[in-house]
Design an enzyme around this catalytic site. Structure first.
Site, PDB file in Angstrom:
ATOM      1  N   SER A 126     -21.670  -4.030  12.695  1.00 23.40           N
ATOM      2  CA  SER A 126     -21.788  -5.437  12.295  1.00 23.40           C
ATOM      3  C   SER A 126     -20.437  -5.873  11.750  1.00 23.40           C
ATOM      4  O   SER A 126     -19.661  -5.032  11.275  1.00 23.40           O
ATOM      5  CB  SER A 126     -22.849  -5.574  11.201  1.00 23.40           C
ATOM      6  OG  SER A 126     -22.901  -6.915  10.748  1.00 23.40           O
TER       7      SER A 126
ATOM      8  N   TYR B  10     -26.850  -2.993   3.272  1.00 24.65           N
ATOM      9  CA  TYR B  10     -26.682  -3.063   4.737  1.00 24.65           C
ATOM     10  C   TYR B  10     -25.193  -2.926   5.079  1.00 24.65           C
ATOM     11  O   TYR B  10     -24.811  -2.141   5.955  1.00 24.65           O
ATOM     12  CB  TYR B  10     -27.234  -4.401   5.225  1.00 24.65           C
ATOM     13  CG  TYR B  10     -26.993  -4.735   6.680  1.00 24.65           C
ATOM     14  CD1 TYR B  10     -27.855  -4.276   7.674  1.00 24.65           C
ATOM     15  CD2 TYR B  10     -25.914  -5.536   7.064  1.00 24.65           C
ATOM     16  CE1 TYR B  10     -27.649  -4.602   9.008  1.00 24.65           C
ATOM     17  CE2 TYR B  10     -25.702  -5.866   8.395  1.00 24.65           C
ATOM     18  CZ  TYR B  10     -26.571  -5.398   9.362  1.00 24.65           C
ATOM     19  OH  TYR B  10     -26.352  -5.723  10.680  1.00 24.65           O
TER      20      TYR B  10
HETATM   21  N1  LIG Z   1     -28.233 -10.186  15.745  1.00 25.73           N
HETATM   22  C1  LIG Z   1     -26.985 -10.247  15.308  1.00 25.73           C
HETATM   23  O1  LIG Z   1     -26.308 -11.265  15.364  1.00 25.73           O
HETATM   24  C2  LIG Z   1     -26.379  -9.001  14.730  1.00 25.73           C
HETATM   25  C3  LIG Z   1     -25.242  -9.135  13.951  1.00 25.73           C
HETATM   26  C4  LIG Z   1     -24.640  -7.999  13.454  1.00 25.73           C
HETATM   27  C5  LIG Z   1     -25.158  -6.754  13.740  1.00 25.73           C
HETATM   28  N2  LIG Z   1     -26.284  -6.644  14.474  1.00 25.73           N
HETATM   29  C6  LIG Z   1     -26.795  -5.289  14.727  1.00 25.73           C
HETATM   30  O2  LIG Z   1     -27.324  -5.192  16.030  1.00 25.73           O
HETATM   31  C7  LIG Z   1     -28.448  -4.300  16.028  1.00 25.73           C
HETATM   32  C8  LIG Z   1     -29.682  -5.004  16.549  1.00 25.73           C
HETATM   33  O3  LIG Z   1     -29.899  -6.129  15.743  1.00 25.73           O
HETATM   34  P1  LIG Z   1     -31.095  -7.119  15.979  1.00 25.73           P
HETATM   35  O4  LIG Z   1     -30.612  -8.373  15.386  1.00 25.73           O
HETATM   36  O5  LIG Z   1     -31.534  -7.082  17.401  1.00 25.73           O
HETATM   37  O6  LIG Z   1     -32.203  -6.454  15.013  1.00 25.73           O
HETATM   38  P2  LIG Z   1     -33.805  -6.510  15.077  1.00 25.73           P
HETATM   39  O7  LIG Z   1     -34.255  -6.388  13.657  1.00 25.73           O
HETATM   40  O8  LIG Z   1     -34.282  -7.671  15.865  1.00 25.73           O
HETATM   41  O9  LIG Z   1     -34.162  -5.194  15.899  1.00 25.73           O
HETATM   42  C9  LIG Z   1     -34.012  -3.923  15.363  1.00 25.73           C
HETATM   43  C10 LIG Z   1     -34.937  -2.988  16.117  1.00 25.73           C
HETATM   44  O10 LIG Z   1     -34.817  -1.701  15.492  1.00 25.73           O
HETATM   45  C11 LIG Z   1     -36.121  -1.155  15.360  1.00 25.73           C
HETATM   46  N3  LIG Z   1     -36.177  -0.192  14.272  1.00 25.73           N
HETATM   47  C12 LIG Z   1     -36.163  -0.405  12.945  1.00 25.73           C
HETATM   48  N4  LIG Z   1     -36.302   0.749  12.276  1.00 25.73           N
HETATM   49  C13 LIG Z   1     -36.376   1.733  13.218  1.00 25.73           C
HETATM   50  C14 LIG Z   1     -36.522   3.142  13.147  1.00 25.73           C
HETATM   51  N5  LIG Z   1     -36.641   3.768  11.971  1.00 25.73           N
HETATM   52  N6  LIG Z   1     -36.550   3.844  14.310  1.00 25.73           N
HETATM   53  C15 LIG Z   1     -36.454   3.206  15.505  1.00 25.73           C
HETATM   54  N7  LIG Z   1     -36.349   1.876  15.625  1.00 25.73           N
HETATM   55  C16 LIG Z   1     -36.304   1.144  14.490  1.00 25.73           C
HETATM   56  C17 LIG Z   1     -37.011  -2.365  15.085  1.00 25.73           C
HETATM   57  O11 LIG Z   1     -38.382  -2.069  15.346  1.00 25.73           O
HETATM   58  C18 LIG Z   1     -36.414  -3.392  16.028  1.00 25.73           C
HETATM   59  O12 LIG Z   1     -37.003  -3.344  17.303  1.00 25.73           O
HETATM   60  C19 LIG Z   1     -28.592  -3.811  14.601  1.00 25.73           C
HETATM   61  O13 LIG Z   1     -27.907  -2.593  14.467  1.00 25.73           O
HETATM   62  C20 LIG Z   1     -27.923  -4.893  13.790  1.00 25.73           C
HETATM   63  O14 LIG Z   1     -27.474  -4.425  12.548  1.00 25.73           O
HETATM   64  C21 LIG Z   1     -26.919  -7.734  14.962  1.00 25.73           C
END
Ligand SMILES: NC(=O)c1ccc[n+]([C@@H]2O[C@H](COP(=O)([O-])OP(=O)(O)OC[C@H]3O[C@@H](n4cnc5c(N)ncnc54)[C@H](O)[C@@H]3O)[C@@H](O)[C@H]2O)c1
Length: 254
Positions: free
Chosen positions: A142, A156
């Protein structure tokens, strides 16, 4: 012909958000995809979407906090498809709170999922990739971590800073084994339900206003994120080692 024909890709946290769109993008490029998550209903839905587009894949329930699950998800991938070429360690959690209200439960949940989970996953993915003779790993980090801080997201941020550090050091260990390890630092990708949407909700920012926060004037499209992930997993990116690729519409530059 897809650019990942014959390849096998594994995506953790593929039940929704960025993990789901990443799994679909690999399948569109011809990869056989292993989707994993603890959310079985969401995982089944992602797999349904992937197969509806003619993709090949399976869903496995795997908790990234549990080392045995990490070992099994790789083992079952190989059992089913014979190899593992690309892995995207995407699963993570985020809870928003000021430090004075944070708890040890929240600390453990973040560290176990976001940091320990990436450690377990990489350990077992790399063991298999060494047997394959190569591979590519992308960790979803991130911008909040080693690049910027964010109020009310400190734990986080600490885990994502740790992911960046793990990425760089592990990348150096395996670069000579034809295994690339890199990370993506995303922000503001429009994949409803994702962590950015959770942040907008908390800050009471409407989706139509959110785009104006970015120098580019809009939120990112799912395909702009997946293009970066697939590039880092491609043969053309093999000289990129231990890199944190920012995909954020200019947020950091600003
Ligand atoms: N969306 C953004 O703009 C953004 C920005 C920065 C970083 N990220 C990173 O991208 C990645 C995905 O983000 P997102 O926004 O799609 O998140 P999200 O919360 O929509 O999805 C996360 C997924 O991880 C799964 N998960 C949670 N705990 C788990 C576990 N113990 N074992 C297996 N699966 C598990 C959840 O069930 C979910 O399906 C993350 O690492 C997040 O930190 C996203």
């Amino acid at each position: 012909m897809g650019s990942f024909d014959g390849k096998v890709a594994l995506v953790t946290g593929a039940a929704r958000g960025l993990g789901r769109v990443t799994a679909l993008a690999f399948a569109r490029e011809g990869a056989r995809v292993v989707l994993t998550d603890i959310d079985e209903a969401g995982g089944a839905r992602s797999l349904e979407l992937l197969r509806a587009e003619g993709g090949e894949g399976i869903f496995l329930r795997a908790d990234v906090r549990v080392e045995r699950d990490a070992e099994e998800m790789v083992g079952k991938t190989v059992e089913r498809y014979g190899r593992l070429d690309c892995a995207v360690n995407n699963a993570a959690v985020v809870r928003f709170a000021p430090i004075v209200e944070e708890t040890s439960e929240s600390f453990d949940l973040h560290v176990d999922t976001n940091l320990r989970g990436v450690f377990y996953a990489m350990k077992h993915e790399i063991r298999q990739m060494l047997k394959n003779g190569g591979g590519a790993i992308v960790n979803q980090s991130s911008i909040t971590g080693s690049l910027t801080g964010n109020a009310n997201e400190s734990i986080y941020a600490a885990t994502k800073g740790g992911v960046d550090a793990l990425t760089k050091s592990v990348a150096l260990e395996v670069a000579k084994n034809n295994i690339s390890v890199n990370a993506i630092a995303a922000c503001g990708i429009d994949a409803p339900g994702d962590v950015f949407h959770q942040w907008m909700e908390r800050e009471n920012i409407k989706p139509e206003e959110a785009g104006k926060l970015f120098p580019i004037g809009r939120m990112g499209k799912a395909e702009e994120l997946t293009a970066a992930v697939l590039f880092l997993c491609s043969e053309q990116a093999r000289f990129i080692v231990g890199h944190i690729l920012v995909v954020d519409g200019g947020w950091i530059a600003h």
